[in-house]
Design a protein around this motif. Sequence first.
Motif, PDB file in Angstrom:
ATOM      1  N   PRO A 144      -4.824  10.119   3.202  1.00  0.00           N
ATOM      2  CA  PRO A 144      -4.120   8.824   3.256  1.00  0.00           C
ATOM      3  C   PRO A 144      -2.616   8.961   3.006  1.00  0.00           C
ATOM      4  N   GLN A 145      -2.194  10.054   2.381  1.00  0.00           N
ATOM      5  CA  GLN A 145      -0.773  10.244   2.136  1.00  0.00           C
ATOM      6  C   GLN A 145       0.009  10.447   3.435  1.00  0.00           C
ATOM      7  N   ARG A 155      -4.426   6.484  -2.288  1.00  0.00           N
ATOM      8  CA  ARG A 155      -5.119   7.730  -2.632  1.00  0.00           C
ATOM      9  C   ARG A 155      -6.337   7.385  -3.490  1.00  0.00           C
ATOM     10  N   ASP A 156      -6.168   6.395  -4.379  1.00  0.00           N
ATOM     11  CA  ASP A 156      -7.260   5.968  -5.254  1.00  0.00           C
ATOM     12  C   ASP A 156      -8.196   4.982  -4.560  1.00  0.00           C
ATOM     13  N   TYR A 169       0.859  -1.178   0.000  1.00  0.00           N
ATOM     14  CA  TYR A 169       0.000   0.000   0.000  1.00  0.00           C
ATOM     15  C   TYR A 169       0.898   1.231   0.000  1.00  0.00           C
ATOM     16  N   GLY A 170       0.586   2.171  -0.874  1.00  0.00           N
ATOM     17  CA  GLY A 170       1.392   3.381  -0.947  1.00  0.00           C
ATOM     18  C   GLY A 170       0.832   4.317  -1.982  1.00  0.00           C
TER      19      GLY A 170
END
Length: 119
Positions: free
Chosen positions: A87-88, A33-34, A5-6
Amino acid sequence: MTTIYGLKNCDTCRKATRWLDRFGVAYTFVDYRDNKPSPETLVEWAGRLGGFPAMVNKSSTTWRQLPDNRKGAASDAEWKLLLREHPQLIKRPLVVTDDGETSQGFTDNGFKKRFGIGA
C-alpha cells in the motif's frame, strides 16, 4: 468529513494533517499500512484518479525495488494485488471528502483551493 489516507511516518502526510489542523478542517487519518484498502476501494479510487497507474508513486524506493514483472501489471486484478501487498506505493496523501471527491498529494495552494480557504 474528510478522510486522509497515507502513512503516519510520511512527511507529506504530516504536512497535510498539520495544514488541516491549522485551518480547522475536520478529518480522519487512516494509515493504509495498518488498514489496507479493500479491492473495491482501490477500484473506486482508480476510477476517480485516472486509473491504477496514476495512483502509483513510481519514484518511490518500493517501486524501484519491485521486480520488472510486477511493475507491468496488465489487469485491474494485478494492480489490486500489488497495491494490497504494497500500500505504500499509493501516492500520498490520498484525500477523500464526503462528496466523493478524491485527490492525491499535498500543496498549500492546492489544499486552499480544495477546501475553499482564502479564496
